[in-house]
Write an enzyme that holds these catalytic residues in place. Structure first.
Site, PDB file in Angstrom:
ATOM      1  CE  LYS A  79      -2.612   8.479  -5.146  1.00 36.64           C
ATOM      2  NZ  LYS A  79      -3.144   7.159  -5.092  1.00 36.64           N
ATOM      3  CB  SER A 154      -1.575   5.630  -1.793  1.00 38.71           C
ATOM      4  OG  SER A 154      -2.375   5.406  -3.065  1.00 38.71           O
ATOM      5  CB  SER A 178      -4.879   3.740  -3.156  1.00 38.96           C
ATOM      6  OG  SER A 178      -3.836   3.440  -2.396  1.00 38.96           O
TER       7      SER A 178
HETATM    8  N1  GLN Z   1      -2.622  -0.228   0.323  1.00 38.51           N
HETATM    9  C1  GLN Z   1      -2.379  -0.927  -1.190  1.00 38.51           C
HETATM   10  C2  GLN Z   1      -1.015  -1.188  -1.249  1.00 38.51           C
HETATM   11  O1  GLN Z   1      -0.111  -0.568  -0.445  1.00 38.51           O
HETATM   12  C3  GLN Z   1      -3.142  -0.476  -2.273  1.00 38.51           C
HETATM   13  C4  GLN Z   1      -2.405   0.915  -2.698  1.00 38.51           C
HETATM   14  C5  GLN Z   1      -3.004   1.397  -3.872  1.00 38.51           C
HETATM   15  O2  GLN Z   1      -4.211   1.210  -4.149  1.00 38.51           O
HETATM   16  N2  GLN Z   1      -2.413   2.275  -4.650  1.00 38.51           N
HETATM   17  O3  GLN Z   1      -0.295  -1.340  -2.329  1.00 38.51           O
END
Ligand code: GLN
Length: 487
Positions: A79, A154, A178
């Site tokens: 990532k 994400s 994410s």
């Molecule tokens: N979707 C969540 C957010 O927007 C979690 C994101 C994540 O786990 N990095 O914060």
């Protein structure tokens, strides 16, 4: 022989070991898949073909002399939130579009030391803020199961690449879901270990009390293999925990007979799509058929997890992202009038809308007049949520439920409605707030789109989660299903 791209990491390791193919051949085959499919998916921000082939050649040479590590010659993707020395790390942001780190993140260092071959850096929501990869400066990623849909976020580039058989495995990070949410929406396996289990050094910070690194793979066995390499104490991360790392692959074959599965009363309420709920119940029935017993448990504060998270995470991000000021690294505005103008325009130009929304929310909840009403309150509720889990784990070994309320949604559908987007993480966020290990395992299709079974464990019980997931995958073949266009 099954085509190389269709094989799991574990199968590929056996093939390399027995000399059926070389790492250079394997790496080239996957780079060919990148070239063939990435335009459709937009899963990569950076492709590191030359470096990958050079690493693969070194891995083949090491194998000849019997000196390779446990992942020798196996291709993976990182990532783009993990710093990679000499290769740009963008975090999905214009702010870091041209940022080249002078060092490797610990996760990158450990996987490379074990011999992994890095094919490239995967696309992601900007600074990991999002659930659909649509906040990426580099454009959204598409779901291999339906190109009109999101692969989640994400870590959407990682999940799409693994689901499309472009790479057998990818790293990810999980602050509120994410790793697990994109795994659920793409029919892949995603594990977020216990907070502190894997070093966050060199992993660009979003919300430091929640962030944790993990992996997306196709099988629980592959996840066990990678986690064993990534996990462990690191003096460079002050929240890293000094506890021995078990060999996660050793116990995954053990039976789950007699283990207790908690079914959360609040999970199967109106917010859950019925078909998704049905797939999850079928999965739980498989666990029962393997000898596990189910026990009803309650997480009475579950509905407070999303609002709590959206105070804590923005607060921490507003602090973490203050380092991007146009002075030390990242985007710098042209011809600033003075220092304030440099700060304001560098940040104004470098960050996207969602990141700005979070920084503003975070700054507000931390401000002198509102700190007690919001931030302090959120920390108190966070404790209540953690206590709910603690009570539940007094009676059960694992909690099972849905990872997401529904299968993948259409790109564009939620992007203008942050609250609806945020609610996609209703089932995953609790584990981050409580620091617990959790994973998602593919458990079937709803309207031709995959959904996942969510497993949460008590602190440091990754072994139990992986065992449940592996035993489940011995009985089911959802994880072997490949989207038609990517066979
Ligand atoms: N979707 C969540 C957010 O927007 C979690 C994101 C994540 O786990 N990095 O914060």
């Amino acid at each position: 022989m099954t085509e190389l791209h269709s094989q799991t990491l574990t199968e590929l390791a056996i093939g390399l070991e027995s000399g059926d193919f070389t790492s250079v051949e394997l790496t080239q085959a996957l780079l060919d898949r990148v070239a063939e499919h990435n335009d459709k998916l937009n899963a990569f921000v950076t492709i590191t073909a030359d470096e990958a082939l050079a690493t693969a050649a070194r891995a083949d040479a090491a194998r000849e002399t019997g000196s390779g590590g446990v992942l020798n010659g196996l291709p993976i993707i990182h990532k783009d939130i993990f710093c990679t020395r000499g290769i740009r790390t963008t975090c999905g942001s214009k702010m870091l579009e041209n940022f080249v780190s002078p060092y490797d993140a610990t996760v990158v260092e450990k996987l490379s030391a074990a011999g992994a071959v890095v094919l490239g850096k995967s696309n992601m929501d900007e600074f990991a803020m999002g659930s659909s990869t649509e906040t990426s400066y580099f454009g959204p990623v598409r779901n291999p199961w339906n190109l009109d849909c999101t692969p989640g976020g994400s870590s959407g580039g990682s999940s799409a690449a693994v689901a499309a058989r472009i790479a057998p495995a990818a790293t990810g990070t999980d602050t509120g879901g994410s790793i697990r949410q994109p795994a659920s929406l793409t029919g892949t396996v995603g594990i977020k270990p216990t907070y502190g289990r894997v070093s966050r050094y060199g992993m660009i910070a979003f919300a430091s009390s929640l962030d944790q690194a993990g992996v997306i793979t196709r099988s629980a066995e592959d996840a066990a293999r990678l986690l064993g390499v990534m996990a462990g104490f690191d003096a460079r991360d002050s929240t890293s925990i000094d506890q021995p790392v078990p060999d996660y692959t050793l116990s995954i074959g053990d039976s789950i007979k007699g283990l207790r599965v908690g079914i959360v009363r609040e999970h199967f309420d109106a917010g859950l799509d019925q078909q998704t709920g049905a797939r999850v119940r079928e999965a739980i029935a498989v666990l029962e058929s393997l000898g596990a017993t189910t026990v009803e448990v309650s997480l009475p504060n579950l509905d407070l997890s999303v609002p709590t998270y959206y105070v804590v995470a923005p607060a921490e991000c507003s602090s973490n992202l203050s380092r991007f000021d146009g002075v030390r690294f990242g985007h710098r505005a042209e011809d600033p009038e003075d220092l304030l103008d440099l700060y304001c325009r560098s940040r104004g130009e470098g960050f996207g809308d969602e990141v700005k929304r979070r920084i503003m929310t975070g700054t507000y909840v931390l401000s002198a007049g509102y700190y007690d009403a919001y931030y302090l309150k959120a920390q108190q509720v966070r404790r209540l949520i953690a206590d709910d889990f603690k009570k539940a784990f007094a009676n059960v070994d694992v909690i099972a439920g849905p990872t997401t309320p529904s299968p993948a949604f259409k790109l564009g559908d939620k992007v203008d409605d942050p609250i609806t987007m945020y609610l996609n993480d209703i089932y995953t966020i609790g584990a981050n707030l409580a620091g617990l290990p959790a994973m998602s395992v593919p458990c079937g299709l709803v309207d031709d789109l995959p959904v996942g079974l969510h497993l949460v464990g008590a602190h440091f019980t990754e072994e139990i989660l992986l065992r449940f997931a592996h035993q489940y995958q011995q009985q089911t073949d959802f994880h072997t299903a490949c989207p038609e266009a990517f066979k």
